[in-house]
Design an enzyme around this catalytic site. Structure first.
Site, PDB file in Angstrom:
ATOM      1  N   ASP A 140      -7.773  -2.608  14.187  1.00 35.75           N
ATOM      2  CA  ASP A 140      -9.169  -2.886  13.819  1.00 35.75           C
ATOM      3  C   ASP A 140      -9.289  -4.108  12.906  1.00 35.75           C
ATOM      4  O   ASP A 140     -10.337  -4.350  12.321  1.00 35.75           O
ATOM      5  CB  ASP A 140      -9.789  -1.661  13.135  1.00 35.75           C
ATOM      6  N   ASP A 159       0.814  -1.217   0.000  1.00 35.28           N
ATOM      7  CA  ASP A 159       0.000   0.000   0.000  1.00 35.28           C
ATOM      8  C   ASP A 159       0.852   1.273   0.000  1.00 35.28           C
ATOM      9  O   ASP A 159       2.071   1.218   0.184  1.00 35.28           O
ATOM     10  CB  ASP A 159      -0.961  -0.005   1.203  1.00 35.28           C
ATOM     11  N   GLU A 165      -9.673  -1.595   5.257  1.00 33.59           N
ATOM     12  CA  GLU A 165     -10.360  -1.271   6.501  1.00 33.59           C
ATOM     13  C   GLU A 165     -11.607  -2.151   6.671  1.00 33.59           C
ATOM     14  O   GLU A 165     -12.088  -2.745   5.700  1.00 33.59           O
ATOM     15  CB  GLU A 165     -10.765   0.208   6.480  1.00 33.59           C
ATOM     16  N   HIS A 206      -7.437  -4.656  10.118  1.00 31.31           N
ATOM     17  CA  HIS A 206      -7.161  -4.445   8.690  1.00 31.31           C
ATOM     18  C   HIS A 206      -5.854  -5.107   8.277  1.00 31.31           C
ATOM     19  O   HIS A 206      -4.943  -5.293   9.077  1.00 31.31           O
ATOM     20  CB  HIS A 206      -7.213  -2.959   8.299  1.00 31.31           C
TER      21      HIS A 206
END
Ligand code: GLP
Length: 260
Positions: free
Chosen positions: A136, A67, A143, A138
């Site tokens: 979270d 990313d 996400e 990811h």
């Protein structure tokens, strides 16, 4: 999913470095998927040390990073491209022409994402994909809510990820809101996924990923469907796994022929 619990972050990095070394020894032209963030720093240090000692050779491999922040060019100090230059690419003999990071300044983002997918295909697909995990759940920058079949595309970060990553930028206002990330589907196509997590702040995400239901609300949980996924964590990150004694038992009693 194979779960390996190590006493601390240093031991996690050494175990992961052994898997990379073995991959490159077995297939020098391997395609490696690389990750950023705080977690892989120890692994990259180990790989640089192995390279310096002449024990690993990157000259024939190809790399693709997961990313990048939209709006940050390779020369920007906080881009993932510059992170990779600093921590790995300039320290080992990776051919810069074969080291790929999504371009945060791409004028046509959808077209760039498509080209990134095609470049991975042309290279023969990813052999070994390194991953961290967000608090979270990811992976990459997928996400919660990301489609489990998603491909490389633009994503909007959650407020939590922006807060979590502000430590790299100094100020929360400086964290870009948009990113280009390989999709969950892109990651799932890798032949071997290697997930690293360390610290108590990752314990809930690790448990949700490995033992919770498979759900787009925890994108990392898709890895429960992966045919070869290795999760290497320290004791603190393992704290909420209900089956951790079993994972230890499996690891300690691995038959000789299964050891790398
Ligand atoms: C970042 C990255 C992920 C990384 C995760 C955890 O947002 N995009 O690839 O795995 O968050 O980061 P850290 O290792 O710093 O906890």
């Amino acid at each position: 999913m194979e779960v390996i619990i190590k006493p601390d972050a240093v031991a996690v990095s050494k175990e992961a470095a052994g898997i990379f070394r073995e991959q490159l020894a077995t297939k020098p032209e391997s395609v490696l998927g690389l990750a950023t963030g705080g977690t892989p720093l120890g692994l990259y240090r180990e790989l640089v040390a192995l390279f310096t000692a002449g024990r690993v050779d990157f000259s024939q491999c190809t790399t693709f990073n997961l990313d990048e922040y939209v709006g940050l060019g390779a020369a920007h100090g906080h881009s993932y491209a510059s992170y990779m230059q600093e921590h790995l690419f300039t320290q080992v003999n990776i051919d810069s022409a074969r080291a790929h990071v999504p371009d945060g300044l791409a004028p046509d983002v959808p077209q760039h994402c498509e080209a990134y997918e095609q470049a991975i295909q042309r290279a023969g697909g990813i052999d070994l994909q390194l991953l961290g995990i967000g608090g979270d759940g990811h992976i990459g920058f997928n996400e919660p809510g990301s489609a489990l079949g998603s491909r490389t595309r633009i994503k909007t970060l959650t407020r939590q990820t922006i807060v979590d990553n502000a430590r790299f930028f100094g100020r929360e206002q400086d964290v870009p809101h948009h990113v280009i990330t390989m999709g969950v589907g892109t990651i799932m196509d890798a032949r071997h996924c290697l997930v690293l997590a360390t610290g108590a702040h990752k314990a809930a995400a690790v448990a949700a990923m490995a033992e919770g239901p498979v759900t787009a609300m925890v994108p990392a949980s898709a890895l429960q469907f992966h045919r070869k996924c290795t999760l290497i964590i320290d004791e603190a990150a393992a704290a909420q796994l209900s089956r951790r004694d079993y994972y230890r038992w499996v690891y300690d009693h691995k038959p000789e022929w299964q050891r790398v």
